[in-house]
Design an enzyme around this catalytic site. Structure first.
Site, mmCIF file in Angstrom:
data_model
loop_
_atom_site.group_PDB
_atom_site.id
_atom_site.type_symbol
_atom_site.label_atom_id
_atom_site.label_comp_id
_atom_site.label_asym_id
_atom_site.label_seq_id
_atom_site.Cartn_x
_atom_site.Cartn_y
_atom_site.Cartn_z
ATOM 1 N N ASP A 19 0.875 -1.172 0.000
ATOM 2 C CA ASP A 19 0.000 0.000 0.000
ATOM 3 C C ASP A 19 0.916 1.228 0.000
ATOM 4 O O ASP A 19 1.388 1.670 1.049
ATOM 5 C CB ASP A 19 -0.880 -0.041 1.250
ATOM 6 C CG ASP A 19 -1.968 1.012 1.254
ATOM 7 O OD1 ASP A 19 -1.918 1.930 0.415
ATOM 8 O OD2 ASP A 19 -2.875 0.911 2.110
ATOM 9 N N ASP A 60 -2.287 5.202 -4.566
ATOM 10 C CA ASP A 60 -3.449 6.082 -4.762
ATOM 11 C C ASP A 60 -3.074 7.200 -5.729
ATOM 12 O O ASP A 60 -1.926 7.628 -5.792
ATOM 13 C CB ASP A 60 -3.865 6.739 -3.436
ATOM 14 C CG ASP A 60 -4.381 5.732 -2.421
ATOM 15 O OD1 ASP A 60 -5.180 4.872 -2.793
ATOM 16 O OD2 ASP A 60 -3.963 5.822 -1.245
ATOM 17 N N LYS A 75 -14.928 10.666 1.812
ATOM 18 C CA LYS A 75 -13.645 11.203 2.282
ATOM 19 C C LYS A 75 -13.604 12.734 2.396
ATOM 20 O O LYS A 75 -12.532 13.303 2.594
ATOM 21 C CB LYS A 75 -12.494 10.729 1.381
ATOM 22 C CG LYS A 75 -12.175 9.243 1.553
ATOM 23 C CD LYS A 75 -10.894 8.839 0.838
ATOM 24 C CE LYS A 75 -10.551 7.386 1.137
ATOM 25 N NZ LYS A 75 -9.316 6.946 0.458
ATOM 26 N N ARG A 78 -11.836 14.397 5.423
ATOM 27 C CA ARG A 78 -10.381 14.495 5.548
ATOM 28 C C ARG A 78 -9.870 15.912 5.304
ATOM 29 O O ARG A 78 -8.770 16.258 5.736
ATOM 30 C CB ARG A 78 -9.709 13.517 4.583
ATOM 31 C CG ARG A 78 -10.089 12.075 4.888
ATOM 32 C CD ARG A 78 -9.227 11.089 4.155
ATOM 33 N NE ARG A 78 -9.591 9.718 4.522
ATOM 34 C CZ ARG A 78 -8.897 8.650 4.164
ATOM 35 N NH1 ARG A 78 -7.801 8.798 3.432
ATOM 36 N NH2 ARG A 78 -9.279 7.436 4.524
ATOM 37 N N GLU A 120 -7.978 4.090 -6.366
ATOM 38 C CA GLU A 120 -7.311 3.943 -5.083
ATOM 39 C C GLU A 120 -6.526 2.633 -5.000
ATOM 40 O O GLU A 120 -6.864 1.638 -5.661
ATOM 41 C CB GLU A 120 -8.338 4.022 -3.951
ATOM 42 C CG GLU A 120 -8.991 5.402 -3.876
ATOM 43 C CD GLU A 120 -9.994 5.527 -2.758
ATOM 44 O OE1 GLU A 120 -10.448 4.490 -2.242
ATOM 45 O OE2 GLU A 120 -10.322 6.673 -2.395
ATOM 46 N N ASP A 123 -8.353 -0.771 -4.448
ATOM 47 C CA ASP A 123 -8.971 -1.459 -5.584
ATOM 48 C C ASP A 123 -7.928 -2.155 -6.452
ATOM 49 O O ASP A 123 -8.171 -3.251 -6.965
ATOM 50 C CB ASP A 123 -9.792 -0.470 -6.407
ATOM 51 C CG ASP A 123 -10.925 0.132 -5.596
ATOM 52 O OD1 ASP A 123 -11.769 -0.631 -5.106
ATOM 53 O OD2 ASP A 123 -10.950 1.360 -5.435
ATOM 54 N N ASP A 146 -3.977 -0.584 6.827
ATOM 55 C CA ASP A 146 -5.398 -0.372 6.545
ATOM 56 C C ASP A 146 -6.145 -1.694 6.703
ATOM 57 O O ASP A 146 -5.972 -2.615 5.907
ATOM 58 C CB ASP A 146 -5.565 0.171 5.124
ATOM 59 C CG ASP A 146 -7.002 0.560 4.816
ATOM 60 O OD1 ASP A 146 -7.910 0.217 5.601
ATOM 61 O OD2 ASP A 146 -7.223 1.210 3.774
ATOM 62 N N ASP A 148 -9.067 -2.361 6.060
ATOM 63 C CA ASP A 148 -9.961 -2.663 4.946
ATOM 64 C C ASP A 148 -9.385 -3.790 4.089
ATOM 65 O O ASP A 148 -10.125 -4.557 3.470
ATOM 66 C CB ASP A 148 -10.167 -1.431 4.061
ATOM 67 C CG ASP A 148 -11.040 -0.378 4.721
ATOM 68 O OD1 ASP A 148 -11.623 -0.662 5.787
ATOM 69 O OD2 ASP A 148 -11.148 0.732 4.171
ATOM 70 N N ASP A 193 -17.609 3.372 8.005
ATOM 71 C CA ASP A 193 -16.182 3.664 8.140
ATOM 72 C C ASP A 193 -16.018 5.169 8.340
ATOM 73 O O ASP A 193 -16.093 5.952 7.390
ATOM 74 C CB ASP A 193 -15.437 3.210 6.877
ATOM 75 C CG ASP A 193 -13.929 3.288 7.026
ATOM 76 O OD1 ASP A 193 -13.442 4.180 7.745
ATOM 77 O OD2 ASP A 193 -13.227 2.469 6.413
ATOM 78 N N ASP A 196 -13.379 7.113 6.258
ATOM 79 C CA ASP A 196 -13.706 7.398 4.855
ATOM 80 C C ASP A 196 -15.009 8.175 4.709
ATOM 81 O O ASP A 196 -15.486 8.389 3.589
ATOM 82 C CB ASP A 196 -13.808 6.092 4.057
ATOM 83 C CG ASP A 196 -12.452 5.448 3.838
ATOM 84 O OD1 ASP A 196 -11.427 6.142 4.002
ATOM 85 O OD2 ASP A 196 -12.410 4.249 3.502
#
Length: 283
Positions: A19, A60, A75, A78, A120, A123, A146, A148, A193, A196
């Site tokens: 990541d 990303d 998001k 953020r 991102e 994905d 993360d 996720d 979440d 996000d």
């Protein structure tokens, strides 16, 4: 000094999926803005530890156009983190991103960097993991803090966090969660979440979500059971959340929707397929 390939005992088709931005923030949190060499060494060291001769960096590039189309508020929370930045903080973040870009260029010379506009890392990592066999990949170790990414965990796919220094696998899953791995997406659909800016069902936190999954099955099973007769406010909220359940599946189910989230006018899945296959199968 031996290069990375020479340090791997035997060439194989195990892959480390990193990541990209998530790992870079490790050095930002330390206040270190010249981390290119450390980043490369860390990635190579992890690949060696997990016996992966293939390294893929998932990066990303802006927020997900796919998710923004479903929910423009995705998001948006953020932005609040940075609205009161000092001039020094703005300069530091600028230097951080410049160093990150240099690092990706260096990594791309040695390994495979997957990075596409308005797509991102989640994905991209998901797409490779889901199609692991098609690409000729044996086992995958994902490097991210993360959680996720735990949606992707199976017998051939595991995650390591450089923050907690812990591994998440199918074999130690119950050390972290009170439900089976296949129920994780349903858990997230119900709880949302906050990071996000994805709302869960009002009044349903981790404990109630787990209880509902134990009683009814998946979030789709819960959806089919609605309305549920109850005077509890959280059940009444659940009864009013049928649209939210379906939306959250589309927003959060990386396995089912990663391909749709990647497909974009500027690039295609066929291009990604070709790049991954060529990289994995090169000697």
């Amino acid at each position: 000094m031996a290069n990375f390939k020479e340090r791997i005992m035997e060439p194989n088709k195990n892959a480390l999926i990193v990541d990209g931005m998530n790992l870079a923030f490790r050095w930002k949190h330390q206040g270190k803005l010249d981390f290119e060499l450390d980043y490369v060494r860390t990635v190579e060291s992890l690949a060696q530890s997990y016996e992966c001769s293939k390294i893929i960096i998932a990066g990303d590039w802006g927020s997900s156009a796919y998710r923004k189309h479903i929910d423009p508020q995705y998001k948006e929370n953020r932005k609040e983190r940075y609205k009161d930045q000092t001039e020094q903080e703005k300069e530091d973040i600028k230097l951080f991103f410049e160093e990150y870009e240099r690092t990706l260029e260096t990594l791309n010379d040695k390994f495979l960097v997957l990075r596409y506009f308005q797509v991102e890392a989640d994905d991209l990592a998901s797409y490779v993991a889901v199609h692991r066999e098609k690409f000729g990949i044996n086992d995958i170790w994902m490097i991210s803090s993360d959680r996720d990414w735990d949606l992707l965990v199976n017998e051939n796919v595991s995650r390591f966090s450089t923050v907690t220094r812990k591994e998440t696998t199918v074999f130690n899953w119950d050390e972290f969660f009170d439900f089976p791995q296949e129920d994780y997406i349903s858990f997230k659909v119900l709880t949302g979440d906050k990071g996000d800016n994805i709302d869960g069902v009002p009044g349903i936190g981790p404990k109630r979500a787990t209880e509902l999954l134990q009683q009814y099955g998946t979030a789709f099973d819960i959806y089919d059971a609605l309305p549920i007769d109850s005077r509890y406010k959280y059940i009444q909220s659940l009864n009013a959340s049928k649209d939210l359940i379906l939306k959250n599946y589309r927003m959060m189910d990386l396995i089912s929707y990663c391909a749709e989230a990647i497909e974009h006018p500027g690039h295609s899945l066929l291009e990604i397929d070709k790049r991954v296959k060529e990289y994995i199968n090169v000697n």
